[in-house]
Motif scaffolding. Structure first.
Motif, mmCIF file in Angstrom:
data_model
loop_
_atom_site.group_PDB
_atom_site.id
_atom_site.type_symbol
_atom_site.label_atom_id
_atom_site.label_comp_id
_atom_site.label_asym_id
_atom_site.label_seq_id
_atom_site.Cartn_x
_atom_site.Cartn_y
_atom_site.Cartn_z
ATOM 1 N N LYS A 1 1.141 -1.235 0.229
ATOM 2 C CA LYS A 1 0.116 -0.101 0.120
ATOM 3 C C LYS A 1 0.658 1.106 0.184
ATOM 4 C CE LYS A 1 -3.921 -1.658 2.128
ATOM 5 N NZ LYS A 1 -4.303 -3.331 1.619
ATOM 6 N N ILE A 2 1.452 0.935 -0.653
ATOM 7 C CA ILE A 2 3.200 2.167 -1.214
ATOM 8 C C ILE A 2 2.690 2.422 -2.570
ATOM 9 C CG2 ILE A 2 5.293 2.936 -0.792
ATOM 10 C CD1 ILE A 2 5.482 1.324 1.496
ATOM 11 N N LYS A 3 2.882 3.720 -2.422
ATOM 12 C CA LYS A 3 2.363 4.197 -4.106
ATOM 13 C C LYS A 3 3.145 4.768 -4.958
ATOM 14 C CE LYS A 3 -1.411 7.638 -2.587
ATOM 15 N NZ LYS A 3 -2.148 8.780 -2.745
ATOM 16 N N VAL A 4 3.576 4.174 -6.001
ATOM 17 C CA VAL A 4 4.737 4.614 -7.332
ATOM 18 C C VAL A 4 4.419 5.087 -7.977
ATOM 19 C CG1 VAL A 4 6.497 3.364 -9.111
ATOM 20 C CG2 VAL A 4 5.525 1.669 -7.048
ATOM 21 N N ALA A 5 5.303 6.667 -7.918
ATOM 22 C CA ALA A 5 4.793 7.681 -9.073
ATOM 23 C C ALA A 5 5.628 7.377 -10.275
ATOM 24 C CB ALA A 5 5.129 8.682 -8.663
ATOM 25 N N ILE A 6 5.396 7.289 -11.220
ATOM 26 C CA ILE A 6 6.453 7.199 -12.264
ATOM 27 C C ILE A 6 6.708 8.740 -12.850
ATOM 28 C CG2 ILE A 6 6.044 6.193 -14.998
ATOM 29 C CD1 ILE A 6 4.544 4.307 -14.515
ATOM 30 N N HIS A 7 8.356 8.340 -13.161
ATOM 31 C CA HIS A 7 9.090 9.408 -13.266
ATOM 32 C C HIS A 7 8.692 10.358 -15.302
ATOM 33 C CE1 HIS A 7 12.402 12.304 -14.145
ATOM 34 N NE2 HIS A 7 11.755 13.414 -12.334
#
Length: 280
Positions: A150-156
């Protein structure tokens, strides 16, 4: 007595200076925005020094990056493979500087074991967002772990020809995968790639989890950062679009210019943006 009065006056002025950022953050907090900085803005300095510079800029939240020397009497560099004892030292450093670690990246492991170790690190450090440019073949692994932890992964997005330079490639990466996978919108890199930041944000509507905030002097790959609101990134419209999308998350100042003396420019940038936020 005169010395005492002078001392009390100095303390009062200092209290006012430190109260001002807290007051300015009220509107940000109401919107669900966390205005902070990517420590890479201060990559000529240690993390300990970078945290002091954040303080000078009136910022509380930080996005750390791998490879920065930690400093502050702590040996080693920021690394998701650091042991539990080193992690605790870094947490103590952050607490002593009154700074909140929200995100970590850009980091893109190349094996399932390393991805799991990264998520373990993020959980241990209370990191809410992993900023990454995962390989396409790793996306299903990342999706599974994001749901599990439940941790967000933000694609850069790095500039063209990086794989994720265009929001369509980020959209494709998200399709059919965890809702914890979203975008880290680097608005300056979109400008470097010849794209309109606001239109890019609209493409990613509802899935922007963080930003690397930049304003650039011109629309070109060679452009450099300038004080927010004085360049070509259409900062005010970007803020309006964030509000329209009901964005809630981290806005990281990533100032990649005037490396050794960027604090005055970042401080003015923050002041300018907070003025814009007050008018939203």
């Amino acid at each position: 007595m005169r010395t005492l009065r002078k001392g009390l006056l100095t303390l009062g002025m200092a209290a006012l200076v430190y109260a001002m950022p807290a007051a300015a953050q009220k509107k940000e907090a109401k919107l669900g925005w966390k205005l902070g900085a990517q420590a890479y803005s201060f990559n000529r300095f240690t993390l300990a020094e970078a945290l002091d510079k954040l303080d000078s800029c009136g910022l509380q939240f930080v996005e750390c990056y791998p490879g920065q020397t930690i400093g502050g009497s702590i040996e080693g560099k920021m690394d998701f493979k650091m042991d539990a004892a080193k992690q605790q030292e870094v947490k103590n450093l952050l607490k002593s500087k009154k700074k909140t670690l929200v995100a970590f990246g850009v980091v893109s492991p190349r094996s399932e074991a390393d991805w799991k170790q990264l998520f373990d690190f993020a959980k241990a450090m209370n990191i809410q967002i992993i900023t990454s440019e995962p390989r396409v073949e790793d996306l299903d692994i990342v999706s599974k772990l994001a749901d599990e932890y439940k941790i967000k992964v933000a694609i850069h997005d790095h500039p063209k020809p990086s794989h994720y330079w265009h929001p369509d490639s980020v959209t494709a990466a998200m399709k059919g995968r965890s809702q914890y996978i979203g975008a880290c919108a680097d608005i300056g890199h979109w400008v470097r790639s010849g794209l309109d930041p606001v239109e890019c944000m609209k493409t990613l509507n509802g899935r922007i989890y963080s930003l690397h905030f930049k304003d650039l002097n011109e629309k070109s790959r060679q452009a450099h950062d300038v004080i927010w609101g004085t360049g070509v990134s259409n900062v005010e419209a970007v803020l309006q679009e964030l509000k329209a999308q009901k964005f809630k998350g981290l806005i990281s100042a990533e100032y990649e210019h005037n490396w050794f003396n960027s604090v005055p420019e970042i401080t003015q940038s923050v002041k300018n943006v907070r003025g814009m936020i007050e008018k939203l």
